[in-house]
Design a protein around this motif. Structure first.
Motif, PDB file in Angstrom:
ATOM      1  N   VAL A  59       0.842  -0.765   0.313  1.00 53.38           N
ATOM      2  CA  VAL A  59       0.170  -0.008  -0.171  1.00 53.38           C
ATOM      3  C   VAL A  59       1.398   1.410   0.213  1.00 53.38           C
ATOM      4  O   VAL A  59       2.164   1.405   1.135  1.00 53.38           O
ATOM      5  N   GLN A  60       0.505   2.036  -0.801  1.00 53.20           N
ATOM      6  CA  GLN A  60       1.499   3.569  -1.316  1.00 53.20           C
ATOM      7  C   GLN A  60       1.276   4.156   0.028  1.00 53.20           C
ATOM      8  O   GLN A  60       0.069   5.439  -0.108  1.00 53.20           O
ATOM      9  N   GLY A  61       2.029   4.401   1.111  1.00 50.10           N
ATOM     10  CA  GLY A  61       1.601   5.593   2.221  1.00 50.10           C
ATOM     11  C   GLY A  61       1.836   7.091   1.428  1.00 50.10           C
ATOM     12  O   GLY A  61       0.653   7.842   1.615  1.00 50.10           O
ATOM     13  N   GLU A  62       3.308   7.409   1.371  1.00 53.38           N
ATOM     14  CA  GLU A  62       2.911   8.491   1.086  1.00 53.38           C
ATOM     15  C   GLU A  62       1.956   9.056  -0.349  1.00 53.38           C
ATOM     16  O   GLU A  62       1.858  10.169  -0.659  1.00 53.38           O
ATOM     17  N   GLY A  63       2.111   8.358  -1.163  1.00 55.66           N
ATOM     18  CA  GLY A  63       1.891   8.209  -2.624  1.00 55.66           C
ATOM     19  C   GLY A  63      -0.106   8.359  -2.320  1.00 55.66           C
ATOM     20  O   GLY A  63      -0.406   8.611  -4.081  1.00 55.66           O
TER      21      GLY A  63
ATOM     22  N   GLN B 201      -6.160   3.329   6.114  1.00 53.69           N
ATOM     23  CA  GLN B 201      -6.988   3.778   4.694  1.00 53.69           C
ATOM     24  C   GLN B 201      -6.533   5.890   5.162  1.00 53.69           C
ATOM     25  O   GLN B 201      -6.768   5.882   6.143  1.00 53.69           O
ATOM     26  N   GLY B 202      -7.997   6.027   3.928  1.00 52.61           N
ATOM     27  CA  GLY B 202      -8.437   7.568   4.075  1.00 52.61           C
ATOM     28  C   GLY B 202      -8.906   8.077   2.923  1.00 52.61           C
ATOM     29  O   GLY B 202      -9.627   6.766   1.939  1.00 52.61           O
ATOM     30  N   VAL B 203      -9.197   9.031   2.890  1.00 56.20           N
ATOM     31  CA  VAL B 203     -10.324   9.624   1.970  1.00 56.20           C
ATOM     32  C   VAL B 203      -9.795  10.522   0.766  1.00 56.20           C
ATOM     33  O   VAL B 203      -9.643  11.647   1.456  1.00 56.20           O
TER      34      VAL B 203
ATOM     35  N   GLY C 109      -5.876  18.419  -2.462  1.00 54.78           N
ATOM     36  CA  GLY C 109      -4.962  19.145  -1.419  1.00 54.78           C
ATOM     37  C   GLY C 109      -5.270  20.446  -0.658  1.00 54.78           C
ATOM     38  O   GLY C 109      -5.111  20.348   0.383  1.00 54.78           O
ATOM     39  N   GLU C 110      -6.470  21.281  -0.898  1.00 55.54           N
ATOM     40  CA  GLU C 110      -6.478  22.181  -0.330  1.00 55.54           C
ATOM     41  C   GLU C 110      -7.588  21.978   0.272  1.00 55.54           C
ATOM     42  O   GLU C 110      -7.414  22.527   1.703  1.00 55.54           O
ATOM     43  N   LEU C 111      -8.504  21.342  -0.091  1.00 54.89           N
ATOM     44  CA  LEU C 111      -9.681  21.028   0.484  1.00 54.89           C
ATOM     45  C   LEU C 111      -8.873  19.732   2.147  1.00 54.89           C
ATOM     46  O   LEU C 111      -9.143  19.818   2.687  1.00 54.89           O
TER      47      LEU C 111
ATOM     48  N   LEU D  55      -7.832  16.428  17.251  1.00 57.67           N
ATOM     49  CA  LEU D  55      -7.267  15.100  16.400  1.00 57.67           C
ATOM     50  C   LEU D  55      -6.338  15.864  15.618  1.00 57.67           C
ATOM     51  O   LEU D  55      -6.178  17.128  15.120  1.00 57.67           O
ATOM     52  N   ILE D  56      -5.203  14.876  15.465  1.00 64.24           N
ATOM     53  CA  ILE D  56      -4.131  15.359  15.070  1.00 64.24           C
ATOM     54  C   ILE D  56      -4.333  13.800  13.581  1.00 64.24           C
ATOM     55  O   ILE D  56      -4.360  12.989  12.909  1.00 64.24           O
ATOM     56  N   ILE D  57      -4.003  14.807  12.498  1.00 63.84           N
ATOM     57  CA  ILE D  57      -4.404  13.583  11.193  1.00 63.84           C
ATOM     58  C   ILE D  57      -3.797  14.546  10.259  1.00 63.84           C
ATOM     59  O   ILE D  57      -3.596  15.948  10.221  1.00 63.84           O
ATOM     60  N   GLU D  58      -3.093  12.960   9.628  1.00 62.04           N
ATOM     61  CA  GLU D  58      -2.376  14.366   8.082  1.00 62.04           C
ATOM     62  C   GLU D  58      -2.599  13.912   6.709  1.00 62.04           C
ATOM     63  O   GLU D  58      -4.209  13.082   6.587  1.00 62.04           O
ATOM     64  N   THR D  59      -2.267  14.476   5.547  1.00 63.83           N
ATOM     65  CA  THR D  59      -2.239  13.962   3.804  1.00 63.83           C
ATOM     66  C   THR D  59      -1.573  13.205   3.579  1.00 63.83           C
ATOM     67  O   THR D  59      -0.184  13.304   4.289  1.00 63.83           O
ATOM     68  N   SER D  60      -1.664  12.647   2.708  1.00 68.09           N
ATOM     69  CA  SER D  60      -0.890  11.904   1.746  1.00 68.09           C
ATOM     70  C   SER D  60      -1.266  12.011  -0.002  1.00 68.09           C
ATOM     71  O   SER D  60      -2.647  12.352  -0.097  1.00 68.09           O
TER      72      SER D  60
END
Length: 424
Positions: A207-211, A354-356, A361-363, A376-381
């Protein structure tokens, strides 16, 4: 004063602190606390380096006992009781139950060093230079690993240095939904006029984590394994972020039933957030000469102590995996609620990775920033940071997951309402 010293002395390369502008002081389980007395649910977990949560009490006790008893702190690659205990646990609880036979190479303490060792060894074994990597892949920031990495922003950090001897081909799903990339990859490898040199190795993430949380199907992983074998190349699976239970099983590729020639591990290998990376090598490929790939901090004795406890505590039977399957469903349900709020949004990933994809990227960044304001600590990829990404500790409770998703959907609702009003 705190911000001043960071601004005055710390490099501009710092990144996570820009998304989470506070000073953290203590942590336990899935909770982080800051100097202002605020508490946050952690859906980042050290970017999957804290799969078993912050300050696991059993690992902490074992490490304190080791230090208090004047246990070895640094040993290069000499024999120690801590290393022997770790290797024994790894052999008995991880390798043998899965029918796996690998040598364990202690590399420098970060994942990129394990990747560097893997590609060096693949070239040494095969006598070839080219390595097949895949679109959206991320394998590390040192030059060899960076050459395998697809992201243009990361690659730009090389400052114009040569990032060659790598061919990037399409990952599973990279050419559009429903498009099988295996025939294309096979044609590029087998066509003598494609311009693709015979590869020393194929390397991919399950699973591509950063991709962007792109998850390879079992069939695709099996197909790449067959191609590698057919063409005399080694198969390297980068399991640094997807491993140690993150996708629901200890290794991220287990469901495909493949047997890679090499497997890179880091991040949660220590179990406690301590630096520790290793390369698993099929015995027939372990042709290193002594010290041919070394490093002052290869192996980490303190990490051996906590890694052994993590293995014995969580991987002695199937109970933990069964618990992870339940939590994966909980995450899917929570993220579906977020996806349903945003037209065109779609779920990505597998297991507890998992993610959505919210489309921009702005949203995604605005949602994560508002979630931080609410605890909540959460990031994007993703290539454009378009995926809101959940990497909570595997030990997060059901109640903590529900509270975290309440914050996340509340943050999204707030952002979407603001956007709607602005549009009107």
């Amino acid at each position: 004063m705190t911000k001043t010293i960071y601004d005055r002395r710390e490099s501009e390369a710092r990144s996570y602190c820009r998304s989470f502008p506070t000073s953290f002081t203590t942590a336990q389980g899935s909770t982080l606390n800051d100097a202002e007395g605020n508490s946050y649910i952690d859906f980042l977990a050290g970017c999957s380096s804290l799969n078993y949560g912050h300050n696991d009490p059993d690992m902490k006790a074992a490490l304190i006992d080791h230090i208090a008893g004047d246990g070895i702190a640094h040993a290069l690659d000499m024999h120690t009781d801590a290393k022997a205990d770790f290797l024994t646990a790894y052999e008995e609880k991880i390798l043998k139950p899965r029918g796996m036979d690998y040598k364990v190479m202690m590399t420098g303490p970060t994942g990129t060093n394990a990747v560097e060792a893997a590609i060096k060894l693949a070239r040494k074994v095969t006598g070839r230079r080219n390595v097949i990597a895949f679109t959206n892949g991320f394998h590390g920031m040192t030059l060899g690993s960076l050459a395998l990495t697809g992201n243009s922003g990361k690659r730009a950090g090389a400052g114009g240095a040569h990032l060659g001897d790598v061919t990037h081909l399409p990952y599973d799903g990279a050419m559009g939904e429903g498009v099988d990339t295996l025939p294309f990859i096979e044609q590029m490898i087998e066509n003598g006029s494609s311009g693709v040199d015979a590869p020393a190795a194929f390397i991919f993430e399950p699973v591509q984590g950063e991709g962007g949380l792109n998850a390879a199907s079992d069939e695709w992983m099996q197909g790449i394994a067959k191609l590698a074998k057919k063409h005399g190349a080694l198969l390297i699976v980068d399991d640094i972020q997807a491993g140690c239970g993150r996708t629901g099983t200890f290794f991220g590729f287990e469901r495909a039933g493949i047997k890679p020639d090499m497997i890179t591990q880091a991040k949660s290998l220590s179990g406690f957030g301590l630096p520790f990376a290793a390369l698993l090598i099929k015995p027939e490929h372990d042709i290193w000469k002594p010290a041919e790939h070394n490093g002052t901090f290869r192996g980490n004795t303190h990490a051996f102590v906590t890694a052994r406890v993590a293995i014995e505590k969580f991987w002695s039977d199937k109970a933990f995996e069964e618990e992870l399957a339940h939590k994966a469903t909980l995450i899917t349900t929570g993220l579906q609620q977020l996806a349903d709020m945003i037209p065109g949004a779609k779920l990505k990933g597998r297991g507890l990775m998992q993610g959505v994809d919210v489309g921009s990227g702005e949203l995604a960044g605005e949602i994560c920033a508002r979630a931080f304001e609410q605890g909540l600590i959460i990031e994007t990829s993703g290539a454009e940071d378009e995926v809101v990404k959940v990497l909570a500790p595997l030990t997060t409770t059901d109640a903590e997951f529900r509270k975290g998703f309440d914050i996340l959907t509340g943050a999204a609702a707030s952002i979407l309402e603001t956007t709607k009003i602005a549009a009107e």
